[in-house]
Design a protein around this motif. Structure first.
Motif, PDB file in Angstrom:
ATOM      1  N   GLU A 145      17.648  -6.624 -22.010  1.00 21.34           N
ATOM      2  CA  GLU A 145      17.287  -6.026 -23.339  1.00 21.34           C
ATOM      3  C   GLU A 145      17.842  -6.605 -24.556  1.00 21.34           C
ATOM      4  O   GLU A 145      17.245  -7.015 -25.486  1.00 21.34           O
ATOM      5  N   VAL A 146      19.175  -6.917 -24.289  1.00 23.68           N
ATOM      6  CA  VAL A 146      20.333  -7.296 -25.411  1.00 23.68           C
ATOM      7  C   VAL A 146      19.436  -8.868 -25.547  1.00 23.68           C
ATOM      8  O   VAL A 146      19.238  -9.150 -26.695  1.00 23.68           O
ATOM      9  N   ILE A 147      19.269  -9.610 -24.635  1.00 23.87           N
ATOM     10  CA  ILE A 147      19.107 -10.958 -24.724  1.00 23.87           C
ATOM     11  C   ILE A 147      17.690 -11.047 -25.411  1.00 23.87           C
ATOM     12  O   ILE A 147      17.441 -12.054 -26.306  1.00 23.87           O
ATOM     13  N   HIS A 148      16.764 -10.175 -24.994  1.00 22.86           N
ATOM     14  CA  HIS A 148      15.417 -10.138 -25.493  1.00 22.86           C
ATOM     15  C   HIS A 148      15.402  -9.737 -26.900  1.00 22.86           C
ATOM     16  O   HIS A 148      14.684 -10.480 -27.815  1.00 22.86           O
ATOM     17  N   ALA A 149      16.317  -8.786 -27.452  1.00 19.19           N
ATOM     18  CA  ALA A 149      16.362  -8.494 -28.955  1.00 19.19           C
ATOM     19  C   ALA A 149      17.050  -9.687 -29.782  1.00 19.19           C
ATOM     20  O   ALA A 149      16.702  -9.847 -30.778  1.00 19.19           O
ATOM     21  N   LEU A 150      17.813 -10.351 -29.172  1.00 18.06           N
ATOM     22  CA  LEU A 150      18.452 -11.472 -29.804  1.00 18.06           C
ATOM     23  C   LEU A 150      17.553 -12.722 -30.189  1.00 18.06           C
ATOM     24  O   LEU A 150      17.834 -13.542 -31.009  1.00 18.06           O
ATOM     25  N   ALA A 151      16.690 -12.691 -29.253  1.00 20.05           N
ATOM     26  CA  ALA A 151      15.315 -14.007 -29.185  1.00 20.05           C
ATOM     27  C   ALA A 151      16.383 -15.178 -29.510  1.00 20.05           C
ATOM     28  O   ALA A 151      15.747 -16.011 -30.283  1.00 20.05           O
ATOM     29  N   ILE A 152      17.013 -15.473 -28.446  1.00 20.51           N
ATOM     30  CA  ILE A 152      17.877 -16.843 -28.640  1.00 20.51           C
ATOM     31  C   ILE A 152      17.017 -18.075 -28.300  1.00 20.51           C
ATOM     32  O   ILE A 152      16.405 -18.095 -27.457  1.00 20.51           O
ATOM     33  N   THR A 153      17.268 -18.986 -29.097  1.00 22.10           N
ATOM     34  CA  THR A 153      16.626 -20.237 -28.884  1.00 22.10           C
ATOM     35  C   THR A 153      17.859 -21.418 -28.835  1.00 22.10           C
ATOM     36  O   THR A 153      18.921 -21.412 -29.197  1.00 22.10           O
ATOM     37  N   PRO A 154      17.679 -22.328 -27.906  1.00 20.46           N
ATOM     38  CA  PRO A 154      18.633 -23.482 -27.793  1.00 20.46           C
ATOM     39  C   PRO A 154      19.092 -24.159 -28.889  1.00 20.46           C
ATOM     40  O   PRO A 154      18.354 -24.217 -29.868  1.00 20.46           O
ATOM     41  N   GLY A 155      20.582 -24.115 -28.757  1.00 22.62           N
ATOM     42  CA  GLY A 155      21.269 -24.587 -30.194  1.00 22.62           C
ATOM     43  C   GLY A 155      21.413 -23.642 -31.319  1.00 22.62           C
ATOM     44  O   GLY A 155      21.987 -24.120 -32.205  1.00 22.62           O
ATOM     45  N   SER A 156      21.078 -22.371 -31.068  1.00 19.14           N
ATOM     46  CA  SER A 156      21.316 -21.430 -32.060  1.00 19.14           C
ATOM     47  C   SER A 156      22.791 -20.911 -32.165  1.00 19.14           C
ATOM     48  O   SER A 156      23.463 -21.305 -30.792  1.00 19.14           O
ATOM     49  N   ASP A 157      23.221 -20.292 -33.349  1.00 20.04           N
ATOM     50  CA  ASP A 157      24.763 -19.744 -33.253  1.00 20.04           C
ATOM     51  C   ASP A 157      24.659 -18.454 -33.084  1.00 20.04           C
ATOM     52  O   ASP A 157      24.182 -17.625 -33.970  1.00 20.04           O
ATOM     53  N   VAL A 158      25.195 -17.684 -32.160  1.00 18.32           N
ATOM     54  CA  VAL A 158      25.383 -16.545 -31.781  1.00 18.32           C
ATOM     55  C   VAL A 158      26.825 -15.996 -31.739  1.00 18.32           C
ATOM     56  O   VAL A 158      27.669 -16.487 -31.314  1.00 18.32           O
ATOM     57  N   VAL A 159      27.144 -14.715 -32.407  1.00 19.07           N
ATOM     58  CA  VAL A 159      28.429 -13.845 -32.385  1.00 19.07           C
ATOM     59  C   VAL A 159      28.392 -12.925 -31.384  1.00 19.07           C
ATOM     60  O   VAL A 159      27.598 -12.192 -31.301  1.00 19.07           O
ATOM     61  N   ASP A 160      29.229 -13.080 -30.123  1.00 22.55           N
ATOM     62  CA  ASP A 160      29.485 -11.970 -29.414  1.00 22.55           C
ATOM     63  C   ASP A 160      30.740 -11.245 -30.005  1.00 22.55           C
ATOM     64  O   ASP A 160      31.716 -11.740 -29.496  1.00 22.55           O
ATOM     65  N   GLY A 161      30.500 -10.140 -30.691  1.00 26.59           N
ATOM     66  CA  GLY A 161      31.707  -9.562 -31.337  1.00 26.59           C
ATOM     67  C   GLY A 161      32.697  -8.644 -30.521  1.00 26.59           C
ATOM     68  O   GLY A 161      33.715  -8.143 -30.767  1.00 26.59           O
ATOM     69  N   THR A 162      32.108  -8.443 -28.989  1.00 27.98           N
ATOM     70  CA  THR A 162      32.966  -7.829 -28.172  1.00 27.98           C
ATOM     71  C   THR A 162      32.789  -8.526 -26.853  1.00 27.98           C
ATOM     72  O   THR A 162      32.123  -8.006 -25.997  1.00 27.98           O
ATOM     73  N   PHE A 163      33.599  -9.458 -26.690  1.00 30.61           N
ATOM     74  CA  PHE A 163      33.663 -10.268 -25.435  1.00 30.61           C
ATOM     75  C   PHE A 163      33.812  -9.648 -24.281  1.00 30.61           C
ATOM     76  O   PHE A 163      33.194  -9.854 -23.344  1.00 30.61           O
ATOM     77  N   GLY A 164      34.967  -8.763 -24.371  1.00 33.33           N
ATOM     78  CA  GLY A 164      35.473  -8.277 -23.114  1.00 33.33           C
ATOM     79  C   GLY A 164      35.555  -8.982 -21.768  1.00 33.33           C
ATOM     80  O   GLY A 164      36.538  -9.764 -21.651  1.00 33.33           O
ATOM     81  N   ALA A 165      34.743  -8.637 -20.747  1.00 32.19           N
ATOM     82  CA  ALA A 165      34.705  -9.610 -19.547  1.00 32.19           C
ATOM     83  C   ALA A 165      33.704 -10.653 -19.785  1.00 32.19           C
ATOM     84  O   ALA A 165      33.515 -11.549 -18.699  1.00 32.19           O
ATOM     85  N   GLY A 166      33.215 -11.029 -20.751  1.00 28.34           N
ATOM     86  CA  GLY A 166      32.372 -11.973 -21.009  1.00 28.34           C
ATOM     87  C   GLY A 166      30.877 -11.911 -20.680  1.00 28.34           C
ATOM     88  O   GLY A 166      30.320 -13.195 -20.591  1.00 28.34           O
ATOM     89  N   GLY A 167      30.245 -11.030 -20.362  1.00 26.64           N
ATOM     90  CA  GLY A 167      29.086 -10.639 -19.847  1.00 26.64           C
ATOM     91  C   GLY A 167      28.002 -11.499 -20.643  1.00 26.64           C
ATOM     92  O   GLY A 167      26.858 -11.970 -20.159  1.00 26.64           O
ATOM     93  N   TYR A 168      28.001 -11.010 -21.721  1.00 25.55           N
ATOM     94  CA  TYR A 168      26.964 -11.284 -22.740  1.00 25.55           C
ATOM     95  C   TYR A 168      26.959 -12.907 -23.390  1.00 25.55           C
ATOM     96  O   TYR A 168      26.143 -13.502 -23.247  1.00 25.55           O
ATOM     97  N   SER A 169      28.208 -13.148 -23.372  1.00 25.47           N
ATOM     98  CA  SER A 169      28.573 -14.522 -23.793  1.00 25.47           C
ATOM     99  C   SER A 169      28.063 -15.587 -22.754  1.00 25.47           C
ATOM    100  O   SER A 169      27.361 -16.480 -22.918  1.00 25.47           O
ATOM    101  N   ARG A 170      28.134 -15.164 -21.548  1.00 30.07           N
ATOM    102  CA  ARG A 170      27.735 -16.196 -20.228  1.00 30.07           C
ATOM    103  C   ARG A 170      26.439 -16.385 -20.408  1.00 30.07           C
ATOM    104  O   ARG A 170      25.572 -17.168 -20.263  1.00 30.07           O
ATOM    105  N   ALA A 171      25.636 -14.925 -20.771  1.00 27.33           N
ATOM    106  CA  ALA A 171      24.121 -14.976 -20.595  1.00 27.33           C
ATOM    107  C   ALA A 171      23.607 -15.589 -21.883  1.00 27.33           C
ATOM    108  O   ALA A 171      22.570 -16.538 -21.825  1.00 27.33           O
ATOM    109  N   ILE A 172      24.074 -15.740 -23.119  1.00 28.23           N
ATOM    110  CA  ILE A 172      23.990 -16.408 -24.290  1.00 28.23           C
ATOM    111  C   ILE A 172      23.954 -18.064 -24.089  1.00 28.23           C
ATOM    112  O   ILE A 172      23.334 -18.481 -24.440  1.00 28.23           O
ATOM    113  N   LEU A 173      25.054 -18.444 -23.446  1.00 27.76           N
ATOM    114  CA  LEU A 173      25.306 -19.598 -23.263  1.00 27.76           C
ATOM    115  C   LEU A 173      24.319 -20.165 -22.405  1.00 27.76           C
ATOM    116  O   LEU A 173      23.882 -21.268 -22.222  1.00 27.76           O
ATOM    117  N   ALA A 174      23.939 -19.597 -21.400  1.00 28.43           N
ATOM    118  CA  ALA A 174      22.837 -19.930 -20.414  1.00 28.43           C
ATOM    119  C   ALA A 174      21.500 -20.176 -20.932  1.00 28.43           C
ATOM    120  O   ALA A 174      20.755 -20.668 -20.502  1.00 28.43           O
TER     121      ALA A 174
END
Length: 317
Positions: free
Chosen positions: A14-43
């Protein structure tokens, strides 16, 4: 690297859908923690600027940054500093910001961090591992101040009774001792669905880490750094956090809830910096079954307009 079962990112799809990420975009993961969101955003092909004040998260962040081929940059800082830190790197605006508010599973799972009363450990609770600890506070603060913290941040109606018990039991230096003091003060019934120490531990953690102030400042920083059309997604876990996010998005989208359902919506005098927020999203039964931490989570998201961020003068007005 795969996520362990205890470090499953909440509402990830749901988060990745809400962010509507496109290749080459710049995204801030403000709460890295164990890196779960960051990995999905990189993917998804984006570049990530990850923030976390926890030194343990910094170690994981440095490892992922090294393996990302330059796609991830880790910042050992609070997410409220995102616009200042990125400006130092020459980044003025980003396409999306995601925040996962509160304590991470990684922190809870480590007994020596002192976040959980379910694990015996020192009464610490410091996300940054520096400054005043929870033990420092409960052992030195005035009874009235302890009661206020427990009432305000734990929404605990019997905060004064708990504060009296804490002062009488000093010194308190472990999670188990504090939990026992609270349970005794409130009367613990075996088999009760919620441990009576829950609200007190939540309150102390929020106070020690200034979490609500950090959230407010972080939302304002996200407003400043998001491009027109940029996406903000915030996952919160209890009513205090969610109330701040909901209020922020209502204000910034140009309307506030009326005092009565019979009254018209009050339009804000300032120019809206976000479009009308998307409907709040909560986890489904399958996710809760697979990841019990998701049970109380709420995702709120909105799209940035091209209006300038509200100034400090406007915020003070």
């Amino acid at each position: 690297m795969t996520q362990s079962s205890s470090h499953i990112p909440v509402l990830l799809d749901e988060v990745i859908h809400a962010l509507a990420i496109t290749p080459g975009s710049d995204v801030v993961d403000g709460t890295f923690g164990a890196g779960g969101y960051s990995r999905a955003i990189l993917a998804a092909g984006a570049r990530v600027h990850a923030f976390d004040r926890d030194p343990d998260a910094a170690a994981a962040g440095a490892d992922l940054a090294e393996r990302s081929g330059g796609a991830l940059h880790f910042h050992s800082a609070c997410f409220s500093e995102m616009d200042k830190r990125l400006a130092e790197c020459g980044v003025q605006q980003v396409d999306a910001v995601v925040l996962d508010i509160g304590v991470s599973s990684m922190q809870i799972d480590q007994a020596d961090r002192g976040f959980s009363f379910q694990k015996a450990g020192p009464l610490d609770m410091r996300m940054s591992q520096s400054g005043e600890s929870a033990a420092d506070f409960v052992n030195t603060a005035e009874e009235a101040d302890i009661a206020d913290v427990i009432y305000l941040y734990g929404e605990e109606p019997k905060s004064r009774r708990i504060a009296r018990a804490i002062v009488a039991a000093r010194p308190i230096d472990t999670t188990t001792k504090l939990a026992d003091v609270v349970r005794k003060a409130l009367g613990h019934r075996a088999g009760a669905p919620k441990d009576p120490a829950t609200r007190t531990f939540q309150a102390l953690r929020i106070h020690i880490n200034r979490e609500l102030d950090e959230l407010t400042a972080g939302l304002e920083a996200a407003e400043r750094i998001l491009k027109p059309g940029g996406r903000l997604a915030v996952v919160s876990f209890h009513s205090l956090e969610d109330r701040i996010v909901k209020q922020f998005l209502r204000e910034r989208s140009g309307s506030m809830a009326a005092g009565s359902r019979h009254m018209p919506i009050v339009k804000a005098s300032r120019i809206a910096t976000f479009e009308k927020p998307a409907k709040a999203v909560r986890p489904g039964a399958r996710e809760i079954e697979n990841n019990p931490r998701a049970r109380s989570s709420t995702l709120r998201s909105a799209i940035r307009t091209d209006a300038p961020a509200w100034s400090q003068q406007e915020l003070a007005a």
